[in-house]
Design an enzyme around this catalytic site. Structure first.
Site, PDB file in Angstrom:
ATOM      1  N   GLU A   1       0.835  -1.211   0.000  1.00  0.00           N
ATOM      2  CA  GLU A   1       0.000   0.000   0.000  1.00  0.00           C
ATOM      3  C   GLU A   1       0.866   1.257   0.000  1.00  0.00           C
ATOM      4  OE1 GLU A   1      -2.207  -0.431   3.645  1.00  0.00           O
ATOM      5  OE2 GLU A   1      -3.492  -2.007   2.835  1.00  0.00           O
ATOM      6  N   PRO A   2       1.745   1.444  -0.966  1.00  0.00           N
ATOM      7  CA  PRO A   2       2.600   2.632  -0.947  1.00  0.00           C
ATOM      8  C   PRO A   2       1.809   3.890  -1.307  1.00  0.00           C
ATOM      9  CG  PRO A   2       2.906   1.458  -3.010  1.00  0.00           C
ATOM     10  CD  PRO A   2       1.950   0.630  -2.190  1.00  0.00           C
TER      11      PRO A   2
ATOM     12  N   CYS B   1      -3.747  33.582  10.114  1.00  0.00           N
ATOM     13  CA  CYS B   1      -3.564  34.288  11.372  1.00  0.00           C
ATOM     14  C   CYS B   1      -3.168  33.342  12.495  1.00  0.00           C
ATOM     15  CB  CYS B   1      -4.833  35.051  11.706  1.00  0.00           C
ATOM     16  SG  CYS B   1      -5.235  36.156  10.359  1.00  0.00           S
TER      17      CYS B   1
HETATM   18  N1  LLP Z   1      -1.575   1.924   4.451  1.00  0.00           N
HETATM   19  C1  LLP Z   1      -2.082   2.367   5.612  1.00  0.00           C
HETATM   20  C2  LLP Z   1      -2.955   1.490   6.391  1.00  0.00           C
HETATM   21  C3  LLP Z   1      -1.762   3.654   6.060  1.00  0.00           C
HETATM   22  O1  LLP Z   1      -2.263   4.085   7.204  1.00  0.00           O
HETATM   23  C4  LLP Z   1      -0.918   4.482   5.285  1.00  0.00           C
HETATM   24  C5  LLP Z   1      -0.604   5.844   5.708  1.00  0.00           C
HETATM   25  C6  LLP Z   1      -0.423   3.977   4.073  1.00  0.00           C
HETATM   26  C7  LLP Z   1      -0.775   2.693   3.690  1.00  0.00           C
HETATM   27  C8  LLP Z   1       0.457   4.775   3.155  1.00  0.00           C
HETATM   28  O2  LLP Z   1       1.648   5.104   3.757  1.00  0.00           O
HETATM   29  P1  LLP Z   1       2.828   5.787   2.928  1.00  0.00           P
HETATM   30  O3  LLP Z   1       3.343   4.774   1.937  1.00  0.00           O
HETATM   31  O4  LLP Z   1       2.290   6.986   2.256  1.00  0.00           O
HETATM   32  O5  LLP Z   1       3.831   6.130   3.960  1.00  0.00           O
HETATM   33  N2  LLP Z   1      -0.016  12.768   6.714  1.00  0.00           N
HETATM   34  C9  LLP Z   1       1.250  12.144   7.016  1.00  0.00           C
HETATM   35  C10 LLP Z   1       1.295  10.690   6.604  1.00  0.00           C
HETATM   36  C11 LLP Z   1       0.162   9.864   7.178  1.00  0.00           C
HETATM   37  C12 LLP Z   1       0.236   8.418   6.796  1.00  0.00           C
HETATM   38  C13 LLP Z   1      -0.992   7.714   7.216  1.00  0.00           C
HETATM   39  N3  LLP Z   1      -1.075   6.372   6.784  1.00  0.00           N
HETATM   40  C14 LLP Z   1       2.375  12.948   6.396  1.00  0.00           C
HETATM   41  O6  LLP Z   1       2.081  13.956   5.746  1.00  0.00           O
HETATM   42  O7  LLP Z   1       3.536  12.631   6.573  1.00  0.00           O
END
Ligand code: LLP
Length: 424
Positions: free
Chosen positions: A276-277, A348
């Site tokens: 799940e990237p 603000c």
């Molecule tokens: N699968 C699940 C169950 C997740 O909770 C997430 C991310 C992903 C896949 C994807 O993860 P990634 O490959 O993008 O690292 N808003 C934060 C990141 C929150 C990630 C939440 N879950 C930021 O801006 O760094």
């Protein structure tokens, strides 16, 4: 690797100068590179080699329909966490059998929506959710395909807000309870218990926590096989980090090699590995364009006040995240004094900043800046705080570019608002 480079002093996305896009659409504006998306998807896909796998792009990182459609064309599925993301994925043409549904708080309506659409599986995060899904499936006279998301209690060594695999986090079923919860799930005839899932956190910059958690998953699969349960899906989550500043996250190849080495032993014709990237696919494929409105020197501190703000890109304010900032035209910085400046928005709050103490030239108002690595968790976390319409989104493909989401209008912001009868 991305396709944002200087050509004749102008920062371009593929073949298109960012200036051209900013002049046509206004700022702030997100710009995504189609070539970069394609490249990142392919590199990640190739890194998993002959391991039987399905890449489900994590829509929360960027749920723009054009981004989802572009990845869908390459064969990607989508990882969703809400009924809204399900709708977006389906409308972008992602086949339902490539959609997985994660998240700790799925509601009955969302579960029904997912079962009716016949998605691949739901990643279940608690016993209570298991019972709810069985109930919804019974009502719909369907069998619900489920994987249990386990929490392996591994420290992913990332920002605490985005660490999910520690036992004190709200995610997943404690791995020590997994065997018992599988027995419960297997006893519910409305459930097709087909998978195991784990996601330990985001922006992982070392492969070790992932190796540790995968080790625990492999052990659990062995235990289940001994019990006669042969799962069809092992979902190893997302989380691979990217380079924002000086991090050196594992390359997709290193990640893929580690995953393949650990999972080779599990090889079984029925087993598909799901990833799940999010960030690693789209993070460096997007920038946020913003224009300088004022240069301000308070005597103590120098500020570039720009037209983008924390509502457009929340990551610096929320996580103290670093995003590189580049001049769209190198000439804007020529002969201007350099030094540490804070790049701040019009909101603000003192928490409204995009960069702190950054060594940048004191450019004139009107100069165009590109906030780099903003493709993941940029627009998808944007809000309209301070009644600021959310930015436009643009996609570039070689010399072509197109608006893939119009800038919001103030009318959009007020849609649905009305006065109560006593104020009319
Ligand atoms: N699968 C699940 C169950 C997740 O909770 C997430 C991310 C992903 C896949 C994807 O993860 P990634 O490959 O993008 O690292 N808003 C934060 C990141 C929150 C990630 C939440 N879950 C930021 O801006 O760094």
């Amino acid at each position: 690797m991305h396709h944002f480079d200087y050509q004749a002093g102008e920062l371009c996305c593929e073949q298109v100068p960012l200036r051209v896009i900013a002049e046509a659409t206004g700022t702030p504006c997100y710009v995504y590179s189609h070539a970069t998306l394609r490249r990142h998807y392919r590199v990640f896909d190739e890194a998993l080699g002959d391991l039987r796998h399905l890449i489900c792009f994590s829509a929360k990182a960027n749920s723009n329909g054009a981004v989802l459609a572009a990845l869908g064309r390459l064969g990607a599925g989508v990882d969703i966490v809400s009924g809204g993301e399900l709708e977006r994925a389906l409308r972008a043409g992602i086949p339902a059998h490539k959609i997985v549904f994660s998240g700790v708080g799925k509601q009955a309506g969302e579960v029904a929506q997912a079962l009716s659409a016949e998605i691949l599986l739901l990643n279940v995060e608690s016993e209570a959710e298991l019972e709810l899904i069985a109930g919804v499936a019974a009502t719909l006279r369907r069998r619900a395909p489920v994987a249990l998301r386990v929490n392996p209690d591994v420290d992913p060594q990332t920002h605490p807000y985005i660490a999910t695999g520690l036992r004190e986090s709200k995610f997943g079923i404690p791995i020590a309870d997994a065997r018992r919860v599988y027995e419960r799930a297997l006893a519910l005839p409305q459930l097709d218990v087909c998978g195991l899932d784990c996601h330990i956190g985001s922006q992982l910059t070392s492969v070790q926590p992932l190796v540790d958690s995968l080790g625990a998953l492999v052990e659990l699969i062995d235990v289940l096989r001994a019990r006669g349960v042969h799962l069809r899906y092992l979902d190893i989550g997302g989380g691979l980090g990217i380079r924002y500043a000086d991090e050196s996250p594992p390359t997709p190849d290193e990640y893929g090699a580690a995953v393949r080495a650990l999972l080779r032993r599990l090889a079984a014709p029925e087993l598909t590995v799901i990833c799940e990237p999010g960030r690693v696919i789209v993070g460096n494929a997007g920038v946020l364009l913003t224009r300088v409105v004022y240069y301000k020197d308070s005597g103590h501190k120098r500020f570039l006040i720009v037209d983008a703000a924390m509502n457009d890109l929340l990551r610096p304010s929320l996580y103290g995240a670093f995003h590189e900032i580049k001049l769209a035209a190198l000439a804007d910085g020529a002969n201007r004094p350099h030094g540490p400046v804070d790049v701040v928005g019009p909101i603000c709050e003192s928490g409204d900043f995009l960069a702190k103490d950054r060594d940048l030239p004191a450019v004139e108002p009107g100069a165009l800046l590109a906030i780099m690595s903003a493709g993941a968790y940029g627009f998808s976390m944007a809000s309209s705080y301070n009644s600021r319409p959310r930015p436009a989104e643009v996609m570039v493909d070689a010399e072509a570019w197109a608006v893939v989401r119009e800038r919001e209008t103030v009318d959009d912001l007020m849609r649905g608002e009305r006065l109560p009868p006593w104020l009319r």
